[in-house]
Motif scaffolding. Sequence first.
Motif, PDB file in Angstrom:
ATOM      1  N   LEU A  85       3.109   3.462   3.739  1.00  5.76           N
ATOM      2  CA  LEU A  85       2.159   2.415   3.367  1.00  5.76           C
ATOM      3  C   LEU A  85       1.106   2.204   4.443  1.00  5.76           C
ATOM      4  N   LYS A  86      -0.090   1.873   3.993  1.00  2.00           N
ATOM      5  CA  LYS A  86      -1.226   1.634   4.871  1.00  2.00           C
ATOM      6  C   LYS A  86      -1.736   0.211   4.643  1.00  2.00           C
ATOM      7  N   PRO A  87      -2.400  -0.360   5.634  1.00  2.18           N
ATOM      8  CA  PRO A  87      -2.957  -1.712   5.441  1.00  2.18           C
ATOM      9  C   PRO A  87      -3.864  -1.805   4.209  1.00  2.18           C
ATOM     10  N   GLN A  88      -4.555  -0.730   3.886  1.00  3.04           N
ATOM     11  CA  GLN A  88      -5.436  -0.749   2.714  1.00  3.04           C
ATOM     12  C   GLN A  88      -4.678  -0.737   1.396  1.00  3.04           C
ATOM     13  N   ASP A  89      -3.354  -0.593   1.444  1.00  2.00           N
ATOM     14  CA  ASP A  89      -2.542  -0.724   0.228  1.00  2.00           C
ATOM     15  C   ASP A  89      -2.237  -2.188  -0.094  1.00  2.00           C
ATOM     16  N   THR A  90      -2.606  -3.081   0.800  1.00  2.00           N
ATOM     17  CA  THR A  90      -2.379  -4.503   0.574  1.00  2.00           C
ATOM     18  C   THR A  90      -3.106  -4.967  -0.683  1.00  2.00           C
ATOM     19  N   ALA A  91      -2.355  -5.553  -1.604  1.00  2.28           N
ATOM     20  CA  ALA A  91      -2.933  -5.977  -2.881  1.00  2.28           C
ATOM     21  C   ALA A  91      -1.847  -6.646  -3.711  1.00  2.28           C
ATOM     22  N   VAL A  92      -2.273  -7.261  -4.795  1.00  2.00           N
ATOM     23  CA  VAL A  92      -1.339  -7.700  -5.819  1.00  2.00           C
ATOM     24  C   VAL A  92      -1.169  -6.533  -6.785  1.00  2.00           C
TER      25      VAL A  92
END
Length: 122
Positions: A85-92
């Motif tokens: 996982l990457k920070p840019q995967d942060t989401a709902v």
Amino acid sequence: VQLQASGGGLVQAGGSLRLSCAASRRTFNTATMGWFRQAPGKEREFVGSITWVSGSTNYADSVKGRFTVSRDNTKNTVYLQMDSLKPQDTAVYYCATTRRFGTTISRDYDSWGRGTLVTVSS
């Protein structure tokens, strides 16, 4: 069809999470279960999908090789395994069903579950 997504949470970059999406009843009249995500200030985007009968999968380029969609037809449940996982995967993250096969277009999906928040820290 009522859908319930679960499994979100906080994870460090490089870590893994597995999301689940349980359907309330048999999905014999739907062809595909899809996963979408929406980050703050961004539009909802396609992540991956799987067809109920053949198990054929489709992924967004941004998650290929890191995310895996699978299904358990006996439980009417679809999973999204997220690795590296990457920070840019942060989401709902949302799950949804459609009668179309393998579509990546959100408007083709007609039943949506409540989202589950995934936060990836750097």
